[in-house]
Design a protein around this motif. Structure first.
Motif, PDB file in Angstrom:
ATOM      1  N   SER A 171       0.816  -1.222   0.000  1.00 42.78           N
ATOM      2  CA  SER A 171       0.000   0.000   0.000  1.00 42.78           C
ATOM      3  C   SER A 171       0.845   1.266   0.000  1.00 42.78           C
ATOM      4  CB  SER A 171      -0.976   0.012   1.178  1.00 42.78           C
ATOM      5  OG  SER A 171      -0.327   0.316   2.384  1.00 42.78           O
ATOM      6  N   VAL A 172       2.057   1.176   0.529  1.00 37.31           N
ATOM      7  CA  VAL A 172       2.941   2.352   0.506  1.00 37.31           C
ATOM      8  C   VAL A 172       3.925   2.300  -0.657  1.00 37.31           C
ATOM      9  CG1 VAL A 172       2.707   2.817   2.977  1.00 37.31           C
ATOM     10  CG2 VAL A 172       4.599   1.393   2.184  1.00 37.31           C
ATOM     11  N   GLY A 173       3.814   1.268  -1.483  1.00 37.27           N
ATOM     12  CA  GLY A 173       4.610   1.192  -2.699  1.00 37.27           C
ATOM     13  C   GLY A 173       6.061   0.788  -2.519  1.00 37.27           C
ATOM     14  N   LEU A 174       6.326  -0.014  -1.503  1.00 39.71           N
ATOM     15  CA  LEU A 174       7.693  -0.479  -1.278  1.00 39.71           C
ATOM     16  C   LEU A 174       7.869  -1.905  -1.774  1.00 39.71           C
ATOM     17  CD1 LEU A 174       8.506   0.664   2.386  1.00 39.71           C
ATOM     18  CD2 LEU A 174       9.477   1.574   0.275  1.00 39.71           C
ATOM     19  N   SER A 175       9.024  -2.183  -2.326  1.00 36.85           N
ATOM     20  CA  SER A 175       9.384  -3.558  -2.648  1.00 36.85           C
ATOM     21  C   SER A 175       9.908  -4.210  -1.371  1.00 36.85           C
ATOM     22  CB  SER A 175      10.468  -3.586  -3.720  1.00 36.85           C
ATOM     23  OG  SER A 175      11.670  -3.026  -3.213  1.00 36.85           O
ATOM     24  N   GLN A 176      10.024  -5.525  -1.391  1.00 36.93           N
ATOM     25  CA  GLN A 176      10.626  -6.210  -0.247  1.00 36.93           C
ATOM     26  C   GLN A 176      12.044  -5.709  -0.031  1.00 36.93           C
ATOM     27  OE1 GLN A 176      10.358 -10.456  -0.925  1.00 36.93           O
ATOM     28  NE2 GLN A 176       8.345 -10.566   0.027  1.00 36.93           N
ATOM     29  N   GLU A 177      12.761  -5.477  -1.106  1.00 41.28           N
ATOM     30  CA  GLU A 177      14.139  -5.003  -1.000  1.00 41.28           C
ATOM     31  C   GLU A 177      14.210  -3.632  -0.328  1.00 41.28           C
ATOM     32  OE1 GLU A 177      18.061  -4.212  -3.800  1.00 41.28           O
ATOM     33  OE2 GLU A 177      16.392  -5.370  -4.597  1.00 41.28           O
ATOM     34  N   ASN A 178      13.330  -2.724  -0.739  1.00 37.39           N
ATOM     35  CA  ASN A 178      13.337  -1.391  -0.140  1.00 37.39           C
ATOM     36  C   ASN A 178      12.921  -1.424   1.328  1.00 37.39           C
ATOM     37  OD1 ASN A 178      14.248  -0.103  -2.446  1.00 37.39           O
ATOM     38  ND2 ASN A 178      12.194   0.301  -3.207  1.00 37.39           N
ATOM     39  N   LEU A 179      11.931  -2.252   1.641  1.00 39.00           N
ATOM     40  CA  LEU A 179      11.525  -2.392   3.039  1.00 39.00           C
ATOM     41  C   LEU A 179      12.673  -2.941   3.868  1.00 39.00           C
ATOM     42  CD1 LEU A 179       9.589  -2.398   5.408  1.00 39.00           C
ATOM     43  CD2 LEU A 179       8.650  -4.565   4.564  1.00 39.00           C
ATOM     44  N   ALA A 180      13.353  -3.937   3.337  1.00 42.07           N
ATOM     45  CA  ALA A 180      14.486  -4.526   4.050  1.00 42.07           C
ATOM     46  C   ALA A 180      15.565  -3.492   4.330  1.00 42.07           C
ATOM     47  CB  ALA A 180      15.056  -5.686   3.243  1.00 42.07           C
ATOM     48  N   LYS A 181      15.884  -2.677   3.334  1.00 41.71           N
ATOM     49  CA  LYS A 181      16.897  -1.630   3.522  1.00 41.71           C
ATOM     50  C   LYS A 181      16.468  -0.642   4.592  1.00 41.71           C
ATOM     51  CE  LYS A 181      18.899  -1.728  -1.099  1.00 41.71           C
ATOM     52  NZ  LYS A 181      19.044  -1.001  -2.376  1.00 41.71           N
ATOM     53  N   CYS A 182      15.206  -0.205   4.524  1.00 40.79           N
ATOM     54  CA  CYS A 182      14.706   0.762   5.509  1.00 40.79           C
ATOM     55  C   CYS A 182      14.691   0.186   6.925  1.00 40.79           C
ATOM     56  CB  CYS A 182      13.304   1.211   5.133  1.00 40.79           C
ATOM     57  SG  CYS A 182      13.206   2.228   3.652  1.00 40.79           S
ATOM     58  N   ALA A 183      14.413  -1.105   7.030  1.00 36.55           N
ATOM     59  CA  ALA A 183      14.319  -1.754   8.344  1.00 36.55           C
ATOM     60  C   ALA A 183      15.664  -2.282   8.838  1.00 36.55           C
ATOM     61  CB  ALA A 183      13.304  -2.897   8.288  1.00 36.55           C
ATOM     62  N   GLY A 184      16.663  -2.334   7.953  1.00 35.68           N
ATOM     63  CA  GLY A 184      17.978  -2.819   8.358  1.00 35.68           C
ATOM     64  C   GLY A 184      18.035  -4.334   8.509  1.00 35.68           C
ATOM     65  N   ILE A 185      17.245  -5.049   7.718  1.00 38.75           N
ATOM     66  CA  ILE A 185      17.275  -6.511   7.732  1.00 38.75           C
ATOM     67  C   ILE A 185      17.379  -7.006   6.294  1.00 38.75           C
ATOM     68  CG2 ILE A 185      16.058  -6.755   9.918  1.00 38.75           C
ATOM     69  CD1 ILE A 185      13.502  -7.129   8.507  1.00 38.75           C
ATOM     70  N   SER A 186      17.598  -8.284   6.108  1.00 39.65           N
ATOM     71  CA  SER A 186      17.803  -8.800   4.757  1.00 39.65           C
ATOM     72  C   SER A 186      16.486  -8.953   3.996  1.00 39.65           C
ATOM     73  CB  SER A 186      18.534 -10.143   4.783  1.00 39.65           C
ATOM     74  OG  SER A 186      17.655 -11.180   5.162  1.00 39.65           O
TER      75      SER A 186
END
Length: 71
Positions: free
Chosen positions: A17-32
Motif C-alpha cells: 500500500s505504501v509502494g515499497l518492494s521487499q528489498e526497499n523495506l528490508a533496507k529501511c528496516a535494516g534486515i535482509s
C-alpha cells in the motif's frame, strides 16, 4: 489464520500500500530481503525487535501489524 500468518499478511499489505518492494523495506528496516520474504510467507516468526523495525520502516504503529485483518 494464526498470528504468524496475520502478521505476515499485514506486513505484506502495508508494504504494498505504501509502494515499497521487499528489498526497499528490508533496507529501511535494516534486515535482509530474504528475511522479509520469509516473514511475509509466514515461514518465520518475527521477533518484537524486528517487528518494531518493520513498523518504523512502514511508518505504522507495530500494533497495527498484529491487528486482525479487515475485509
Amino acid at each position: 489464520m494464526n498470528l504468524r500468518e496475520r502478521v505476515a499478511k499485514n506486513i505484506c499489505d502495508r508494504r504494498k500500500s505504501v509502494g515499497l518492494s521487499q528489498e526497499n523495506l528490508a533496507k529501511c528496516a535494516g534486515i535482509s530481503r530474504a528475511y522479509i520474504g520469509h516473514i511475509e510467507n509466514a515461514r518465520h516468526s518475527v521477533s518484537t525487535d524486528t517487528l518494531e523495525k518493520i513498523a518504523v520502516a512502514l511508518n505504522v504503529d507495530a500494533v497495527e501489524l498484529l491487528s486482525p485483518l479487515t475485509d
